[in-house]
Design a protein around this motif. Structure first.
Motif, PDB file in Angstrom:
ATOM      1  N   GLY A 143       0.788  -1.229   0.000  1.00 38.06           N
ATOM      2  CA  GLY A 143       0.000   0.000   0.000  1.00 38.06           C
ATOM      3  C   GLY A 143       0.813   1.268   0.000  1.00 38.06           C
ATOM      4  N   ASP A 144       2.099   1.186   0.336  1.00 37.99           N
ATOM      5  CA  ASP A 144       2.965   2.365   0.325  1.00 37.99           C
ATOM      6  C   ASP A 144       3.641   2.580  -1.023  1.00 37.99           C
ATOM      7  N   ARG A 145       3.404   1.675  -1.967  1.00 37.09           N
ATOM      8  CA  ARG A 145       4.032   1.800  -3.292  1.00 37.09           C
ATOM      9  C   ARG A 145       2.971   1.721  -4.389  1.00 37.09           C
ATOM     10  N   ILE A 146       1.988   2.575  -4.265  1.00 36.33           N
ATOM     11  CA  ILE A 146       0.930   2.648  -5.273  1.00 36.33           C
ATOM     12  C   ILE A 146       1.036   3.989  -5.991  1.00 36.33           C
ATOM     13  N   GLY A 147       1.101   3.932  -7.302  1.00 40.20           N
ATOM     14  CA  GLY A 147       1.194   5.147  -8.098  1.00 40.20           C
ATOM     15  C   GLY A 147       0.215   5.129  -9.251  1.00 40.20           C
ATOM     16  N   LEU A 148       0.237   6.192 -10.027  1.00 36.03           N
ATOM     17  CA  LEU A 148      -0.731   6.393 -11.101  1.00 36.03           C
ATOM     18  C   LEU A 148      -0.048   6.441 -12.459  1.00 36.03           C
ATOM     19  N   TRP A 149      -0.738   5.935 -13.453  1.00 36.79           N
ATOM     20  CA  TRP A 149      -0.357   6.086 -14.858  1.00 36.79           C
ATOM     21  C   TRP A 149      -1.583   6.610 -15.583  1.00 36.79           C
ATOM     22  N   GLY A 150      -1.405   7.675 -16.350  1.00 40.31           N
ATOM     23  CA  GLY A 150      -2.554   8.213 -17.069  1.00 40.31           C
ATOM     24  C   GLY A 150      -2.132   8.884 -18.358  1.00 40.31           C
ATOM     25  N   ALA A 151      -3.001   8.806 -19.364  1.00 40.89           N
ATOM     26  CA  ALA A 151      -2.699   9.365 -20.677  1.00 40.89           C
ATOM     27  C   ALA A 151      -3.790  10.328 -21.120  1.00 40.89           C
ATOM     28  N   SER A 152      -3.360  11.375 -21.814  1.00 44.71           N
ATOM     29  CA  SER A 152      -4.259  12.293 -22.503  1.00 44.71           C
ATOM     30  C   SER A 152      -5.243  12.939 -21.526  1.00 44.71           C
ATOM     31  N   GLN A 153      -6.545  12.640 -21.662  1.00 45.80           N
ATOM     32  CA  GLN A 153      -7.554  13.241 -20.789  1.00 45.80           C
ATOM     33  C   GLN A 153      -7.281  12.962 -19.318  1.00 45.80           C
ATOM     34  N   ALA A 154      -6.564  11.890 -19.031  1.00 48.91           N
ATOM     35  CA  ALA A 154      -6.233  11.568 -17.639  1.00 48.91           C
ATOM     36  C   ALA A 154      -5.410  12.661 -16.977  1.00 48.91           C
ATOM     37  N   GLY A 155      -4.824  13.551 -17.775  1.00 49.80           N
ATOM     38  CA  GLY A 155      -4.073  14.660 -17.201  1.00 49.80           C
ATOM     39  C   GLY A 155      -4.905  15.536 -16.286  1.00 49.80           C
ATOM     40  N   TRP A 156      -6.215  15.559 -16.502  1.00 49.37           N
ATOM     41  CA  TRP A 156      -7.100  16.324 -15.614  1.00 49.37           C
ATOM     42  C   TRP A 156      -7.535  15.507 -14.407  1.00 49.37           C
ATOM     43  N   VAL A 157      -7.293  14.210 -14.447  1.00 47.81           N
ATOM     44  CA  VAL A 157      -7.734  13.320 -13.375  1.00 47.81           C
ATOM     45  C   VAL A 157      -6.604  13.020 -12.389  1.00 47.81           C
ATOM     46  N   LEU A 158      -5.391  12.829 -12.896  1.00 50.64           N
ATOM     47  CA  LEU A 158      -4.269  12.403 -12.051  1.00 50.64           C
ATOM     48  C   LEU A 158      -4.079  13.275 -10.813  1.00 50.64           C
ATOM     49  N   PRO A 159      -3.969  14.606 -10.948  1.00 49.14           N
ATOM     50  CA  PRO A 159      -3.747  15.408  -9.735  1.00 49.14           C
ATOM     51  C   PRO A 159      -4.938  15.399  -8.784  1.00 49.14           C
ATOM     52  N   LYS A 160      -6.138  15.224  -9.317  1.00 47.82           N
ATOM     53  CA  LYS A 160      -7.316  15.140  -8.452  1.00 47.82           C
ATOM     54  C   LYS A 160      -7.269  13.872  -7.597  1.00 47.82           C
ATOM     55  N   VAL A 161      -6.771  12.784  -8.183  1.00 48.64           N
ATOM     56  CA  VAL A 161      -6.632  11.546  -7.413  1.00 48.64           C
ATOM     57  C   VAL A 161      -5.610  11.744  -6.301  1.00 48.64           C
ATOM     58  N   ALA A 162      -4.475  12.360  -6.648  1.00 45.69           N
ATOM     59  CA  ALA A 162      -3.412  12.576  -5.660  1.00 45.69           C
ATOM     60  C   ALA A 162      -3.873  13.472  -4.520  1.00 45.69           C
ATOM     61  N   ALA A 163      -4.853  14.338  -4.787  1.00 42.80           N
ATOM     62  CA  ALA A 163      -5.391  15.194  -3.729  1.00 42.80           C
ATOM     63  C   ALA A 163      -6.326  14.423  -2.804  1.00 42.80           C
ATOM     64  N   LYS A 164      -6.828  13.275  -3.267  1.00 32.48           N
ATOM     65  CA  LYS A 164      -7.776  12.490  -2.478  1.00 32.48           C
ATOM     66  C   LYS A 164      -7.111  11.392  -1.660  1.00 32.48           C
TER      67      LYS A 164
END
Length: 382
Positions: free
Chosen positions: A147-168
């Motif tokens: 659980g301490d090594r979970i990250g995100l991969w996102g492409a294109s439209q995901a650019g608007w989603v990635l930082p929102k996930v990191a804020a949550k």
């Protein structure tokens, strides 16, 4: 006495035809074998179900075969369009690269895709972020995921989603592939870039720009789909009521402020020099402005790649793209793209120490044949 029929030449002809048929079958079997081997990946996939918001996300979890009891996890955030969990197989070369770095991969069908409940066109970027946060919470309950090594991969439209996930929810890294910054700016860039690539006349560019401006005015006054169709002279030009609703909910998206949630988090920003969808110069400028101070941003550019990070020469030819997808799917991507992501993950700290990157060729059980262009988002010409 009647002469005997000349049977030897006929037998030789039959024999030649049989050998020709056998040769064709052997070649065909060999080609099928190559396709199956090239589309087999060194990892184990399992279907998973993730509960979120009263419904179920239909997912795929791809696990390494390295014998470790726990793995880090890369959570995939799709770009635009009706995307299934594997992106029609397009994610599998990336998942294999992740597995060689000791990381599992998690992805799921968008709502309404491949039999999944819901409708992805009814989502906002915040909805998509909440969905990803729920998937991460689910992953943290699994004993085989660190659980301490979970990250995100996102492409294109995901650019608007990635930082929102990191804020949550906490994430330990982010891989952003061809992300946009501002929805309206991206739409205008895409419109003009494609028109110029088609060699459009100045008159056509002016007309299409005026049409885009009309669309923006309609969005600002919250026009209905019926009003949009009337404003376009009765020609919806491929727009649907559901798509209009999706754009209306999301056209104000801008990642600039949200990116602050990624400060201090290792971010790999991956950009293509032949991107007709996203203004990569603007994306790099904003990412550097917001994130560079923390020293955790890495930017990599691929001069021979298109928006999807597929080699530009392949994306320009459907035939070449299909043949490469069948016979060498890992070669679809720009040179170094898969290795770079594997190295980035291998550099992340682990509880067991550094991960020895595996470079052996894939010999595992198969995944679906890759026939779609990976990560290619639908266009929002606004």
């Amino acid at each position: 006495m009647c002469p005997k029929p000349k049977s030897r030449p006929r037998r030789r002809g039959v024999r030649a035809a049989v050998w020709s048929l056998v040769s064709v079958l052997v070649v065909a079997a060999g080609l099928v074998g190559v396709v199956l081997w090239q589309n087999s990946y060194d990892m184990d996939e399992q279907r998973v179900s993730i509960r979120h918001g009263g419904h179920v996300l239909n997912g795929v979890l791809a696990l390494p075969r390295d014998g470790r009891k726990q793995h880090g996890l890369v959570v995939y955030i799709h770009g635009d369009g009706p995307v299934d969990a594997t992106h029609d197989g397009g994610y599998r070369p990336l998942w294999e690269a992740n597995a060689k770095a000791g990381y599992a991969s998690l992805s799921w069908d968008k709502p309404g895709v491949a039999g999944a409940p819901g409708d992805w066109l009814a989502q906002s970027m915040d909805d998509r972020a909440a969905e990803a946060a729920a998937a991460i919470a689910w992953a943290r309950t699994r004993p085989d995921i660190d659980g301490d090594r979970i990250g995100l991969w996102g492409a294109s439209q995901a650019g608007w989603v990635l930082p929102k996930v990191a804020a949550k929810t906490p994430v330990s890294f982010v891989i952003a592939v061809s992300p946009a910054i501002n929805w309206l700016q991206q739409g205008r860039y895409n419109l003009l870039a494609e028109l110029r690539s088609e060699g459009a006349s100045a008159e056509r560019i002016e007309a299409e720009t005026a049409k885009s401006d009309r669309t923006r005015r309609l969005l600002r006054r919250h026009a209905t789909f019926e009003e949009y169709v009337r404003a376009m002279g009765g020609d919806a030009d491929g727009m649907t009521a559901d798509r209009w609703g999706f754009i209306s909910r999301n056209y104000t998206a801008d990642a600039t402020r949200d990116l602050r949630a990624l400060r201090g988090i290792p971010v790999l920003l991956t950009l293509a020099d032949h991107d007709l969808n996203v203004d990569t110069a603007d994306t790099e400028r904003v990412y550097r402005k917001v994130l560079d101070a923390g020293g955790a941003l890495t930017v990599e550019r691929y001069p021979d790649a298109a928006h999807s990070l597929v080699k530009r020469s392949l994306e320009q030819s459907d035939l070449k793209l299909t043949l490469m997808a069948l016979f060498s799917p890992r070669s679809l991507f720009a040179d170094g793209f898969l290795d770079s992501q594997r190295r980035f993950l291998g550099e992340r700290p682990t509880r067991q120490g550094p991960v020895a990157l595996r470079t052996t060729p894939a010999t595992g059980t198969g995944g679906a044949t890759l026939l779609a262009v990976p990560f290619a988002g639908a266009k929002a010409r606004t």
